[in-house]
Scaffold this active site. Sequence first.
Site, PDB file in Angstrom:
ATOM      1  N   SER B 135       0.839  -1.197   0.000  1.00  0.00           N
ATOM      2  CA  SER B 135       0.000   0.000   0.000  1.00  0.00           C
ATOM      3  C   SER B 135       0.878   1.252   0.000  1.00  0.00           C
ATOM      4  CB  SER B 135      -0.967  -0.057   1.189  1.00  0.00           C
ATOM      5  OG  SER B 135      -1.971   0.919   1.046  1.00  0.00           O
ATOM      6  N   HIS B 177      -4.438  -0.902  -4.263  1.00  0.00           N
ATOM      7  CA  HIS B 177      -5.884  -1.104  -4.071  1.00  0.00           C
ATOM      8  C   HIS B 177      -6.584  -0.769  -5.378  1.00  0.00           C
ATOM      9  CE1 HIS B 177      -5.056  -1.154   0.289  1.00  0.00           C
ATOM     10  NE2 HIS B 177      -4.407  -0.018   0.130  1.00  0.00           N
ATOM     11  N   GLU B 204      -5.251  -5.528  -4.630  1.00  0.00           N
ATOM     12  CA  GLU B 204      -4.928  -6.054  -3.294  1.00  0.00           C
ATOM     13  C   GLU B 204      -4.473  -7.509  -3.399  1.00  0.00           C
ATOM     14  OE1 GLU B 204      -8.227  -5.225  -0.676  1.00  0.00           O
ATOM     15  OE2 GLU B 204      -7.943  -3.052  -0.884  1.00  0.00           O
TER      16      GLU B 204
END
Lengths: 272, 272
Positions: B135, B177, B204
Amino acid sequence: MPSPTIKGTTRGYVIPIGGGEEKFENPEILAKFVALSGGTDAVITVIPTASQLDDTGQRYQKIFEEIGVKKTYSLPITERSDAQNADYVKTLEKSTGIFITGGNQLRLSTILGGTPIAKTIRQLNAQGVNYAGTSAGAAIVSQHMITGGTTGIVPTEDGVNLAPGMGLINTIVVDQHFNERNRLSRLLSAVSYNPFLIGVGLDEDTAAFIDHNNEFTVVGSGAITVVDPSDIEYSSMAEARRGDALTLLNLKVHILAAGGRFNIGERKAYVN
Amino acid sequence: MPSPTIKGTTRGYVIPIGGGEEKFENPEILAKFVALSGGTDAVITVIPTASQLDDTGQRYQKIFEEIGVKKTYSLPITERSDAQNADYVKTLEKSTGIFITGGNQLRLSTILGGTPIAKTIRQLNAQGVNYAGTSAGAAIVSQHMITGGTTGIVPTEDGVNLAPGMGLINTIVVDQHFNERNRLSRLLSAVSYNPFLIGVGLDEDTAAFIDHNNEFTVVGSGAITVVDPSDIEYSSMAEARRGDALTLLNLKVHILAAGGRFNIGERKAYVN
């Protein structure tokens, strides 16, 4: 396949609209459709069959009248027997422009599919009458029509549901509310089933004005995303399991805002 | 620009992960990172600076220990003065693998940017130490880092915010994401600012294992969307007004599921 044109006539415009075009004070897209269909002398027939609301036909008649159209009709077709009605067919035959509203595209295919009304729409368009449709009315123009699917970006083996559409145009598959509802994944799933298809994703208040040369111009405030899979070097579609992310190598993508053009036959995007 | 490699050494892997990889019982991506970093003999140092939660470092130490790593550290760097700490630099230098957690990538760039810790990460990676980040820890690997932007498909003139990242790798801009949060519009906005950039959108539980030849392999359950703007024939970016939909002609897009490969230098996608 579209209905064959008759010698000496030119096919009318096919104008899929991504939805939401009627929410504006100056409905640019609908005004252009009217202008191409004869302006104040246009005869516009609305088919509100996709909608479950009683006033959808009248609402669009009013919009077209506000644009200046003197003659508008709305055909209250809500079941298959209505779509056999000879009077409705006669009214339709007076049109210079036919407009199908939004709602559920499966209502359009199940109620209109194979009826005299559908046949007449196809023939009239081949003879020069313009067709415009918004949302469900846009989806129905393609021979292979998207009825549902996943949202997001990445396509999957089962990412889209297809049904036969009205086939006013072949070789493209249309999706609507495209940016607003994040529908790239289902459009990519559709074109990867058979890469002869070109994916055309229409944002709200955005339309493809497809002319008789199979070339469209973008009109409206959003964009049209064109997905051309013809150069795909590899697709894992045939081997993928249900729900698997797909591998697709070498997709060509064009994002076209107002004024952008795309020639469907040549698979070529332009500006100006 | 990445730190230069020293003669006789090979650059370590750079492994951006799209987030959510730790939620699985068998964390395939983290296990592969560990295997490449020495297996049970790996020394993994976690930098939880992006996170505002107190236990993020310990949580990842536990995950790595469950994979079998005997030696793990977590550096509690929460402000710039911590990133000057010579003891932390010494601990970092023992690592065979460095892992940066998720959170806010602007915390990473504002707290680590230009400090001895950032410099050491860059040098160690150039000398063969593997870097993985999830992330925010993925976003920071690129020289031009996405910090925010619009969601959806269609890019706009102001569709993305960029900030300088750690620059472990040049020529790509990473987003995370990707499918889950519908981030194509901001990635397209980023690459259309300057088409030398290649956009890499990570779903993800999906990672790009970028090797010293600048080629990556996809690992995980989702896909990586690669947007290559190098053949763009026209972009309206320079003339577009704030919020306008952009026109971009001739983007190349690859969707790569597990096993797919992409050579960044050659801009070429492969399978097998």
